[in-house]
Design a protein around this motif. Structure first.
Motif, PDB file in Angstrom:
ATOM      1  N   GLN A   1       0.818  -1.214   0.000  1.00  0.00           N
ATOM      2  CA  GLN A   1       0.000   0.000   0.000  1.00  0.00           C
ATOM      3  C   GLN A   1       0.857   1.272   0.000  1.00  0.00           C
ATOM      4  O   GLN A   1       0.511   2.255  -0.643  1.00  0.00           O
ATOM      5  N   SER A   2       1.979   1.274   0.682  1.00  0.00           N
ATOM      6  CA  SER A   2       2.816   2.477   0.723  1.00  0.00           C
ATOM      7  C   SER A   2       3.447   2.768  -0.635  1.00  0.00           C
ATOM      8  O   SER A   2       3.641   3.923  -1.010  1.00  0.00           O
ATOM      9  N   VAL A   3       3.747   1.728  -1.417  1.00  0.00           N
ATOM     10  CA  VAL A   3       4.278   1.918  -2.766  1.00  0.00           C
ATOM     11  C   VAL A   3       3.214   2.529  -3.669  1.00  0.00           C
ATOM     12  O   VAL A   3       3.495   3.443  -4.454  1.00  0.00           O
ATOM     13  N   ILE A   4       1.991   2.053  -3.544  1.00  0.00           N
ATOM     14  CA  ILE A   4       0.897   2.599  -4.339  1.00  0.00           C
ATOM     15  C   ILE A   4       0.691   4.064  -3.990  1.00  0.00           C
ATOM     16  O   ILE A   4       0.551   4.919  -4.869  1.00  0.00           O
ATOM     17  N   PHE A   5       0.708   4.393  -2.717  1.00  0.00           N
ATOM     18  CA  PHE A   5       0.544   5.783  -2.284  1.00  0.00           C
ATOM     19  C   PHE A   5       1.681   6.655  -2.802  1.00  0.00           C
ATOM     20  O   PHE A   5       1.453   7.756  -3.304  1.00  0.00           O
ATOM     21  N   LEU A   6       2.897   6.178  -2.705  1.00  0.00           N
ATOM     22  CA  LEU A   6       4.055   6.931  -3.169  1.00  0.00           C
ATOM     23  C   LEU A   6       3.997   7.172  -4.673  1.00  0.00           C
ATOM     24  O   LEU A   6       4.299   8.265  -5.156  1.00  0.00           O
ATOM     25  N   ALA A   7       3.581   6.168  -5.429  1.00  0.00           N
ATOM     26  CA  ALA A   7       3.529   6.298  -6.885  1.00  0.00           C
ATOM     27  C   ALA A   7       2.406   7.224  -7.342  1.00  0.00           C
ATOM     28  O   ALA A   7       2.539   7.909  -8.354  1.00  0.00           O
TER      29      ALA A   7
END
Length: 139
Positions: free
Chosen positions: A72-78
């Motif tokens: 989820q943090s990768v999706i948010f960052l992207a």
């Protein structure tokens, strides 16, 4: 195992058939899981661009492309242009995925780890996962 490098792995399917996959150690040591997976989705986005171009040459137009991540943090960052202090060390070349998402060329979606076929390239394959893969080929 002693190198502390993460593994980039992805699997691409077209109409239910695997057409491309990769499982390779990253060339760098990541400082966080988010960074390692962000590098992975950026590499996967490069592959999506290449695949879309090849499919176009074969006369198969691929309008929408979905990329799944279980982080989820990768999706948010992207999806967010804001660079946080914990992510400023990530090389700029990996941030091009944001342009793909903003332009609508790529959709980054959440998938549970249990449903992610790419996990088989980095983790032990359980009997349940093997049966899931076998069931999808019996269609």
């Amino acid at each position: 195992m002693d190198g502390r490098k993460s593994t980039t792995c992805y699997i691409f399917t077209l109409d239910g058939t695997t057409i491309s996959w990769k499982s390779k150690l990253q060339g760098r040591v990541s400082l966080s899981t988010t960074e390692a997976e962000y590098v992975t989705i950026s590499k996967a986005a490069e592959e999506i661009i290449w695949l879309k171009n090849n499919l176009t040459e074969f006369g198969k137009q691929q309008d929408d492309s979905s990329l799944f991540s279980n982080n989820q943090s990768v999706i948010f960052l992207a999806k967010n242009q804001i660079l946080y202090s914990k992510c400023k060390h990530i090389e700029l070349k990996y941030h091009f995925i944001r342009n793909l998402i903003n332009d609508g060329d790529l959709f980054l979606l959440k998938i549970s780890g249990a449903k992610s076929s790419a996990n088989m390239l980095t983790k032990t394959i359980t009997t349940t996962k093997l049966r899931l893969c076998n069931a999808s080929t019996d269609l």
